[in-house]
Scaffold this motif. Structure first.
Motif, PDB file in Angstrom:
ATOM      1  N   ARG A   1       0.908  -1.313   0.074  1.00  0.00           N
ATOM      2  CA  ARG A   1       0.122   0.023   0.039  1.00  0.00           C
ATOM      3  C   ARG A   1       0.867   1.355  -0.013  1.00  0.00           C
ATOM      4  NH1 ARG A   1      -4.049   2.251   4.554  1.00  0.00           N
ATOM      5  NH2 ARG A   1      -3.874   4.394   3.875  1.00  0.00           N
TER       6      ARG A   1
ATOM      7  N   LEU B   1       1.583  -5.683   2.662  1.00  0.00           N
ATOM      8  CA  LEU B   1       0.375  -6.069   3.231  1.00  0.00           C
ATOM      9  C   LEU B   1       0.320  -7.470   3.234  1.00  0.00           C
ATOM     10  CD1 LEU B   1      -1.862  -3.455   1.194  1.00  0.00           C
ATOM     11  CD2 LEU B   1      -1.018  -3.105   3.700  1.00  0.00           C
ATOM     12  N   ALA B   2      -0.536  -7.859   4.283  1.00  0.00           N
ATOM     13  CA  ALA B   2      -1.113  -9.215   4.480  1.00  0.00           C
ATOM     14  C   ALA B   2      -2.519  -9.377   3.817  1.00  0.00           C
ATOM     15  CB  ALA B   2      -1.327  -9.826   6.052  1.00  0.00           C
TER      16      ALA B   2
ATOM     17  N   LYS C   1      -8.841  -0.520  -3.837  1.00  0.00           N
ATOM     18  CA  LYS C   1      -9.806  -1.447  -2.795  1.00  0.00           C
ATOM     19  C   LYS C   1     -10.613  -0.411  -2.204  1.00  0.00           C
ATOM     20  CE  LYS C   1      -9.276  -4.103   1.217  1.00  0.00           C
ATOM     21  NZ  LYS C   1      -8.685  -4.319   2.553  1.00  0.00           N
TER      22      LYS C   1
ATOM     23  N   ARG D   1     -14.200   0.763  -0.051  1.00  0.00           N
ATOM     24  CA  ARG D   1     -14.636   0.580   1.553  1.00  0.00           C
ATOM     25  C   ARG D   1     -15.274  -0.934   1.842  1.00  0.00           C
ATOM     26  NH1 ARG D   1     -12.628   2.546   5.907  1.00  0.00           N
ATOM     27  NH2 ARG D   1     -14.821   1.680   7.040  1.00  0.00           N
TER      28      ARG D   1
END
Lengths: 348, 87
Positions: free
Chosen positions: A227, A243-244, A271, A273
């Motif tokens: 990100r 990120l995971a 991505k 909400r």
């Protein structure tokens, strides 16, 4: 066992505010446990910072822009090959990829290996074809319209609400909030990158990216999601964090698996909400933030070189989550001789 | 209600959500509260502990708790399967 000596030619040494991936790519390969690399830096401009970075390149050659013609570019590469015996060539700009893909066989016959997407793979992911791409591979993409002239703005207004994203074929993306801003963005982008100019529906959410490598057989050799934490006014990541996010990795594996993608790539996603992912772009090469993947445990540049050399590469699954990169600017003091040499002789 | 498994909370109140990449700083009160939540304590238990440890009445605590809880949900630090559940 000693390291294998290879001679690697890399473009994209422009570590500016819109950085190319060349320098981080070289850093990655230099950290390899199996390769001892001799680096041949290929530059378009005589002020690309990679030319002046100590210990980065062993040789530097200026090459002509692809817009001068593919033949001129490839002939220059052949000239450099006569002097330097290039084993692997890694182009890092979208705009030059076409010339290298078209001449892949010609280069290979001379002993220069590349690991690039096929022309079909390259062309079907082009920004102005993204809606068909999304449909074909079952990926959510923003609606878009290709503008060939300013007259189509009315058509665009019938389809989308403001704001919209106005994008060039290769680079540049400008958010426009009204007709006047679309016109300005159209003029600016078409002057630089030609037509069509692509107008995309604006998808609100967080911008996330994946750097990945496909082996050309449908396997994902490496993939690291990130990100952007700090974005410059040019939209470039100046800081980012791994990120995971299993969904992002699944999406990456799906794209690579279905398309049998060959080479490096960057998926640019939004991505929302609601947790939905929109694919806004596929860059057909390694991105400038690739060194984050190396730092997180996946040496994607090394793996790409191995694939180019026909070596077996096991898929890399693990990476460290929460690893960050923070970019910085740094003033190098350099002697005039280097600048004079690259300007006059086109090589150092 | 439970803390999302991708969320890591350090001893000094730094919260990192590895799924979204978001990070937050908690003040000591927020940290104490999130620790109790992550231990799986129910609202009544948490309230009891807080009211005895801090100068706060039941009503103010509940108001602040719901506000904090909404923030945690908004930032995807916490999930709540049943909207009426405050266990």
């Amino acid at each position: 066992m000693g390291k294998q000596r290879i001679r690697l030619a890399v473009t994209g040494l422009n570590n500016t505010d819109s950085p190319g991936p060349g320098v981080p790519f070289i850093r990655g390969v230099k950290e390899s446990d199996i390769f001892d690399v001799h680096i041949i830096g290929l530059v378009y401009e005589n002020l690309e910072p990679g030319i002046y970075m100590e210990g980065l390149c062993d040789r530097i050659f200026q090459i002509p822009y692809p817009s001068s013609g593919s033949d001129e570019l490839i002939e220059r590469i052949e000239y450099i090959h006569q002097q330097e015996k290039i084993d692997v060539l890694v182009p890092n700009f979208d705009a030059e990829l076409f010339s290298f893909m078209k001449n892949e066989e010609r280069l290979r016959k001379q002993g220069i290996q590349t690991f690039l997407p096929t022309l079909t793979q390259f062309q079907e992911r082009e920004k102005h074809r993204l809606p068909e791409y999304g449909k074909k591979y079952g990926i959510r993409v923003p609606a878009s319209l290709n503008l060939g002239s300013l007259g189509q703005i009315t058509e665009m207004e019938d389809k989308f609400d403001y704001p919209v994203m106005v994008k060039g074929q290769f680079y540049d993306a400008i958010q426009a909030g009204n007709k006047e801003q679309v016109k300005q963005a159209f003029m600016k982008i078409s002057a630089k990158w030609g037509l069509p100019v692509i107008v995309q529906e604006f998808v609100s959410g967080t911008e996330v990216n994946v750097v990945a490598l496909g082996d050309g057989k449908g396997n994902t050799v490496g993939a690291v999601p990130m990100r952007k934490q700090y974005i410059t006014d040019k939209g470039k990541a100046w800081g980012g964090i791994t990120l995971a996010d299993e969904k992002m990795l699944e999406l990456t594996r799906s794209v690579i698996g279905q398309t049998k993608w060959r080479g490096g790539m960057e998926l640019e996603l939004i991505k929302t909400r609601a947790g939905e992912y929109y694919l806004v772009e596929i860059n057909p090469r390694i991105p400038a933030w690739v060194y984050l993947a190396v730092g997180a445990g996946q040496n994607i540049p090394e793996a790409l070189v191995k694939l180019a050399l026909g070596m077996e590469v096991k898929p890399m699954q693990a990476y460290k989550i929460g690893k960050m990169f923070v970019r910085y600017s740094y003033d190098m003091i350099v002697d005039l001789e280097k600048f004079a040499a690259i300007s006059m002789n086109k090589e150092i | 209600m439970e803390i999302v498994k991708e969320v890591k909370i350090s001893e000094n109140g730094f919260v990192f959500n590895s799924k979204t990449g978001d990070s937050f700083n908690l003040n000591p009160t927020g940290l104490a509260l999130i620790k109790l939540i992550s231990e799986g304590k129910e609202l009544d238990e948490i309230k009891k502990e807080f009211v005895s440890a801090y100068e706060v009445d039941d009503l103010t605590f509940e108001k602040d708790f719901y506000e904090f809880f909404t923030l945690l949900k908004h930032h995807q630090i916490m999930v709540q399967s049943d909207p009426l559940e405050f266990k």
